[in-house]
Design an enzyme around this catalytic site. Structure first.
Site: not given
Length: 283
Positions: A48, A114, A150
């Site tokens: 990321e 995300k 993440c």
């Protein structure tokens, strides 16, 4: 040798540290893609925030998915003949950006925004980032790959939905926040998501900047390393330490079929909602 029924894939996890200069970060990507391609890798997963690390204003860094930075990654992937997964920032709602994974290569060109934003451990990603709202899969060498970023790794339903959509492998790009117990949480979560979705999980994080002698302050998540690949039973088949490195692992989707035959959690699961919760009635 790959077969139609049980395709195989070689994946590389490039555990690196991005900086604040997007052009310099492109050079990091190019170097590690070249190294991975020389080892026969089909897909190279970067962390990321590869376009720019966290902890600096991102609005002035963000570019459209059709912008110069993404096109440069396209060229790197095309020249090497591999698929590249790398975190970048694209324009979001108002002054905010989107935390985007670019997925580009000979067979696919897509992106994932995300969904779960990191509003935890004293950091508030949603202050500067707009959340995505849909899951993404792509097929490379006959293997369907799902994508996560993440904090997404803390949400098992997402991984089960990706598996239900056909994913045999979920690639997770991260810049994991440091702190007491955080490495243990990262490795535990990667193994758990593999086991409860019965997919391979390839979790690639930023290296720990302290290993390179960098002194960091603040709550921005900058990486702890320990990238890993887990098989569908939750077993670790490869793991790195804290510093920069490249992990290469072979993905054989026959293992997914074997585990799902003996542990059919996707078939057995039931949708649970609040209407199913009630008090026990005395008999």
């Amino acid at each position: 040798m790959r077969t139609t029924s049980n395709p195989q894939l070689r994946i590389g996890l490039a555990q690196v540290n991005s900086g604040t200069d997007p052009a310099a970060n492109l050079r990091i990507i190019k170097r590690h893609v070249s190294d991975a391609a020389a080892r026969g890798v089909d897909v190279v997963v970067f962390p990321e925030a590869m376009m720019c690390r966290f902890g600096v204003p991102l609005g002035e860094i963000a570019e459209p998915i059709s912008g110069d930075w993404a096109r440069a990654v396209d060229e790197i992937a095309s020249e090497a003949g591999v698929t590249v997964v790398a975190g970048m920032f694209t324009p979001g709602d108002g002054p905010r950006v989107r935390n985007t994974l670019l997925i580009t290569g000979p067979e696919t060109r897509t992106h994932y925004d995300k969904i779960h934003l990191y509003d935890a451990f004293g950091y508030s990603e949603s202050d500067t980032v707009s959340a995505g709202d849909h899951l993404v899969t792509a097929k490379v060498k006959g293997v369907t790959i799902g994508f996560a970023t993440c904090y997404d790794i803390r949400f098992p339903a997402m991984f089960q939905e990706l598996a239900a959509a056909g994913a045999d492998l979920v690639a997770v790009s991260a810049s994991w926040g440091a702190g007491e117990g955080k490495v243990d949480q990262w490795t535990l979560l990667a193994r758990a998501r593999a086991l409860d979705s019965t997919t391979f999980v390839a979790a690639c994080g930023q290296a720990d900047p302290a290993v390179s002698g960098e002194i960091t302050t603040g709550t921005a998540p900058l990486g702890v390393g320990h990238s890993m690949v887990c098989d569908p039973s939750g077993a670790v088949i490869g793991q790195l330490g804290s510093g920069p490195d490249l992990l290469v692992a072979d993905i054989d989707t026959a293992a997914v079929r074997r585990v799902r035959d003996s542990l059919p959690v996707l078939r057995n699961r039931r949708r649970i909602d609040a209407s199913m919760i009630g008090s026990a009635v005395p008999s």
